[in-house]
Scaffold this motif. Structure first.
Motif, mmCIF file in Angstrom:
data_model
loop_
_atom_site.group_PDB
_atom_site.id
_atom_site.type_symbol
_atom_site.label_atom_id
_atom_site.label_comp_id
_atom_site.label_asym_id
_atom_site.label_seq_id
_atom_site.Cartn_x
_atom_site.Cartn_y
_atom_site.Cartn_z
ATOM 1 N N ASN A 1 -4.584 -0.766 -3.650
ATOM 2 C CA ASN A 1 -3.200 -1.208 -3.793
ATOM 3 C C ASN A 1 -2.839 -1.161 -5.266
ATOM 4 N N ASP A 2 -1.911 -0.265 -5.608
ATOM 5 C CA ASP A 2 -1.530 -0.118 -7.011
ATOM 6 C C ASP A 2 -0.269 -0.904 -7.261
ATOM 7 N N PHE A 3 -0.356 -2.001 -8.020
ATOM 8 C CA PHE A 3 0.794 -2.866 -8.220
ATOM 9 C C PHE A 3 1.725 -2.367 -9.307
ATOM 10 N N SER A 4 1.380 -1.223 -9.955
ATOM 11 C CA SER A 4 2.365 -0.602 -10.838
ATOM 12 C C SER A 4 3.411 0.114 -10.008
ATOM 13 N N LEU A 5 3.066 0.418 -8.747
ATOM 14 C CA LEU A 5 3.990 1.037 -7.796
ATOM 15 C C LEU A 5 4.584 2.331 -8.332
ATOM 16 N N THR B 1 0.867 -1.178 0.000
ATOM 17 C CA THR B 1 0.000 0.000 0.000
ATOM 18 C C THR B 1 0.899 1.222 0.000
ATOM 19 N N GLN B 2 0.601 2.193 -0.828
ATOM 20 C CA GLN B 2 1.419 3.404 -0.886
ATOM 21 C C GLN B 2 0.988 4.359 0.228
ATOM 22 N N VAL B 3 1.946 4.698 1.084
ATOM 23 C CA VAL B 3 1.696 5.564 2.235
ATOM 24 C C VAL B 3 2.676 6.724 2.176
ATOM 25 N N LEU B 4 2.197 7.915 2.464
ATOM 26 C CA LEU B 4 3.062 9.094 2.427
ATOM 27 C C LEU B 4 4.189 8.976 3.440
ATOM 28 N N SER B 5 5.383 9.435 3.049
ATOM 29 C CA SER B 5 6.532 9.424 3.941
ATOM 30 C C SER B 5 6.373 10.509 5.008
ATOM 31 N N HIS C 1 5.914 5.633 0.264
ATOM 32 C CA HIS C 1 6.585 4.388 0.599
ATOM 33 C C HIS C 1 5.622 3.233 0.363
ATOM 34 N N ASN C 2 6.150 2.116 -0.087
ATOM 35 C CA ASN C 2 5.336 0.917 -0.236
ATOM 36 C C ASN C 2 5.431 0.104 1.047
ATOM 37 N N ILE C 3 4.323 0.014 1.763
ATOM 38 C CA ILE C 3 4.269 -0.736 3.010
ATOM 39 C C ILE C 3 3.495 -2.023 2.752
ATOM 40 N N TYR C 4 4.163 -3.152 2.948
ATOM 41 C CA TYR C 4 3.554 -4.448 2.675
ATOM 42 C C TYR C 4 2.833 -4.958 3.918
ATOM 43 N N SER C 5 1.640 -5.469 3.716
ATOM 44 C CA SER C 5 0.856 -5.980 4.833
ATOM 45 C C SER C 5 -0.017 -7.134 4.361
ATOM 46 N N ILE C 6 -0.531 -7.890 5.338
ATOM 47 C CA ILE C 6 -1.406 -9.017 5.041
ATOM 48 C C ILE C 6 -2.825 -8.500 4.869
ATOM 49 N N LYS C 7 -3.423 -8.833 3.735
ATOM 50 C CA LYS C 7 -4.793 -8.413 3.467
ATOM 51 C C LYS C 7 -5.585 -9.587 2.918
#
Length: 297
Positions: free
Chosen positions: A270-274, A245-249, A256-262
């Motif tokens: 969740n944008d997988f193009s990142l 999930t993209q979260v503001l720094s 920042h891309n923060i990985y979590s269990i969903k």
């Protein structure tokens, strides 16, 4: 940027100074008397409470490295085009300068097709006997996990695949040059392309039934464990995924891309193009991959 003791320097938040040779009023040659000038500057900086010095020496000023070494600087790291040296000046504190990066980041793709087959390769060059493994490699600078997994799979095999979830990861030590190594295995879904292995790196590439791969005599213990993780994922009904999930720094200047269990039905946003510039929060990835029946038994 400021001028201090005749050098153009940048001061950091820790009361240290950085000299970048490309920011100096120099031609290709280092001016005569620079060693003596720097030696005197160091003494004055010590008296004024400067804690540390960094010197970034670009390739066209490489003779300045000798000057720095003579005055007590040590090497910190080198990258294409420059070398960085530093020196701790404070006599009242232990050296608190951070070391350079000491971890590698690699990514492999566990790519599954609709026939319950996994995409596997044999490399041209091996430190052990040839064995089947997953396509993958080192992340490029500034590259995210999902992007690396897609790129490496495509480059090594010719198959296009989309990121579904982080499946598992390995952390090992005493890898190349004494560094540690993070290696992420990403569950991926084949979406196109035909097998066309990279001739420089890959000796053989094929789709292999997962049971055949799991039981192949050449399979390493690590890859057997990865298959076990995949089977457990399917046995859960592919109900969860580890996704970014993209979260503001903290300074709100980047994401920042923060990985979590969903849950697999809760990946919206969740944008997988990142790519923060193009992220619209409408790209979804389904974790419903693999056969509909449980593979745990």
């Amino acid at each position: 940027m400021e001028n201090s003791e005749g050098f153009n320097v940048t001061k950091d938040m820790y009361n240290g100074l950085t000299i970048d040779t490309s920011k100096q009023d120099w031609t290709e040659a280092i001016p005569d008397g620079t060693l003596q000038q720097l030696e005197g500057a160091i003494e004055n900086w010590k008296k004024s409470g400067i804690r540390a010095l960094w010197v970034k020496v670009h390739k066209n000023h490489s003779s300045f490295v000798s000057v720095c070494v003579q005055l007590g600087f040590d090497f910190h790291h080198a990258k294409s085009g420059y070398v960085m040296l530093n020196q701790w000046l404070s006599k009242d504190e232990d050296n608190r300068l951070p070391g350079f990066a000491n971890q590698y980041l690699g990514v492999a793709g566990f790519v599954v097709n609709d026939k319950n087959q996994v995409l596997v390769i044999q490399e041209r060059f091996n430190i052990i006997q040839k064995h089947w493994k997953l396509p993958g490699g080192l992340a490029d600078e500034g590259e995210d996990l999902a992007v690396t997994s897609r790129r490496e799979v495509l480059e090594e095999t010719g198959v296009e695949a989309e990121f579904v979830s982080v499946l598992t990861f390995r952390h090992q030590h005493n890898f190349r040059y004494g560094c540690s190594d993070w290696y992420y295995i990403c569950l991926m879904k084949a979406v196109g392309g035909a097998i066309n292995p990279c001739p420089q790196e890959i000796a053989e590439c094929r789709w292999m039934d997962i049971e055949e791969y799991e039981n192949h005599p050449s399979l390493t213990d690590t890859n057997k464990f990865v298959v076990k993780c995949y089977r457990e994922h399917v046995a859960r009904g592919s109900s969860v995924a580890i996704v970014p999930t993209q979260v503001l720094s903290y300074n709100k200047k980047t994401y920042h891309n923060i990985y979590s269990i969903k849950s697999s039905g809760n990946t919206e946003g969740n944008d997988f193009s990142l790519d923060p510039a193009t992220s619209q929060g409408d790209t979804q990835a389904s974790s419903n991959i693999g056969p509909s029946t449980s593979l745990a038994s």
